[in-house]
Design a protein around this motif. Structure first.
Motif, mmCIF file in Angstrom:
data_model
loop_
_atom_site.group_PDB
_atom_site.id
_atom_site.type_symbol
_atom_site.label_atom_id
_atom_site.label_comp_id
_atom_site.label_asym_id
_atom_site.label_seq_id
_atom_site.Cartn_x
_atom_site.Cartn_y
_atom_site.Cartn_z
ATOM 1 N N ALA A 178 0.659 -1.285 0.446
ATOM 2 C CA ALA A 178 -0.242 0.037 -0.175
ATOM 3 C C ALA A 178 0.644 1.739 -0.504
ATOM 4 C CB ALA A 178 -1.226 0.199 1.081
ATOM 5 N N ALA A 179 1.728 1.186 0.759
ATOM 6 C CA ALA A 179 2.642 2.017 0.926
ATOM 7 C C ALA A 179 2.970 2.338 -0.403
ATOM 8 C CB ALA A 179 3.729 2.523 2.212
ATOM 9 N N LEU A 182 1.067 4.175 -2.522
ATOM 10 C CA LEU A 182 0.877 5.722 -2.594
ATOM 11 C C LEU A 182 2.025 6.394 -3.593
ATOM 12 C CD1 LEU A 182 -0.896 7.864 -1.573
ATOM 13 C CD2 LEU A 182 0.026 6.905 1.016
ATOM 14 N N VAL A 186 2.247 9.631 -5.924
ATOM 15 C CA VAL A 186 2.269 11.125 -5.554
ATOM 16 C C VAL A 186 3.781 11.562 -6.394
ATOM 17 C CG1 VAL A 186 4.104 11.729 -3.520
ATOM 18 C CG2 VAL A 186 2.469 10.527 -2.974
#
Length: 240
Positions: A178-179, A182, A186
């Motif tokens: 998930a990180a 993300l 970004v």
């Protein structure tokens, strides 16, 4: 970030023109300024009957001299470094963590690959801070020179990790996946909002960029995240 400058300079040989535009691009000169400079070169060649190499010499050298006086994109080194680190970390994290997450397993790695990942981040930061010289060399090098240099750089990055003891490292894959995704999002947003991908080379008479530059910028900024996700999905399908 289009470099299609043929309509702007029909009297300039393509090899000279492309090398000139590339050098100014690497030095963050704005697209409209590149178009103005190229139009001046073309006008001189048309009026004098000389080719660009005879009139202006080496295209990269002439571009370097102009780059000091032409308007450039405003750069914030800290922001650029953060964006590159986020995107690079997102790609590596996605490729590592998404396959075990899709298989319902924890992420298992070893010390060597982690060290290699850190070295990749260092290389990305160096290229971000000083891109003109190494990227310009690769663009002008022969294919075998670029291949040898790329192989040497790969060995330099991978060798330290391969020589270290293989201590196992285990971490939950879901939060890391998930990180990483993300970070990819970004990084893609930062690249799109930077504006350089939609900065066309255009001449003095062009009031606006051509051919939907914002759409092209969106596609280019999402290309790397898309490839990373496809690779991660493919790795998840491979048998262990």
């Amino acid at each position: 970030m289009s470099s299609d400058s043929t309509p702007l300079a029909p009297h300039v040989t393509p090899t000279w023109r492309d090398a000139f535009v590339l050098e100014l691009r690497l030095r963050d000169v704005r697209g409209d300024a590149i178009g103005d400079a190229l139009a001046e070169v073309d006008a001189h060649c048309a009026d004098s009957g000389q080719d660009a190499a005879t009139a202006f010499g080496d295209p990269a050298g002439y571009a370097r001299g102009l780059a000091d006086v032409l308007p450039t994109h405003r750069r914030t080194p800290a922001r650029d470094v953060v964006a590159v680190v986020l995107q690079t970390a997102g790609v590596m994290g996605t490729v590592w963590s998404v396959p075990p997450w899709l298989r319902g397993e924890p992420l298992t790695a070893s010390t060597g690959p982690v060290v290699t990942a850190v070295l990749c981040l260092v290389v990305a930061v160096v290229l971000c801070l000083a891109p003109a010289r190494p990227l310009g060399w690769f663009a002008r090098a022969r294919w075998w020179q670029a291949a040898l240099a790329g192989a040497a750089a790969t060995v330099a990055v991978v060798a330290p990790g391969a020589l270290l003891p293989n201590a196992p490292l285990t971490a939950p894959s879901a939060p890391l996946a998930a990180a990483s995704i993300l970070l990819l999002a970004v990084g893609a947003a930062a690249l799109f909002l930077d504006g350089t991908l939609s900065d066309d080379v255009r001449g003095p008479g062009d009031a606006a960029p051509r051919r939907h530059p914002r759409l092209r910028a969106a596609l280019l900024s999402t290309a790397l995240p898309a490839v990373a996700l496809l690779v991660a999905g493919g790795l998840a399908l491979l048998p262990l």
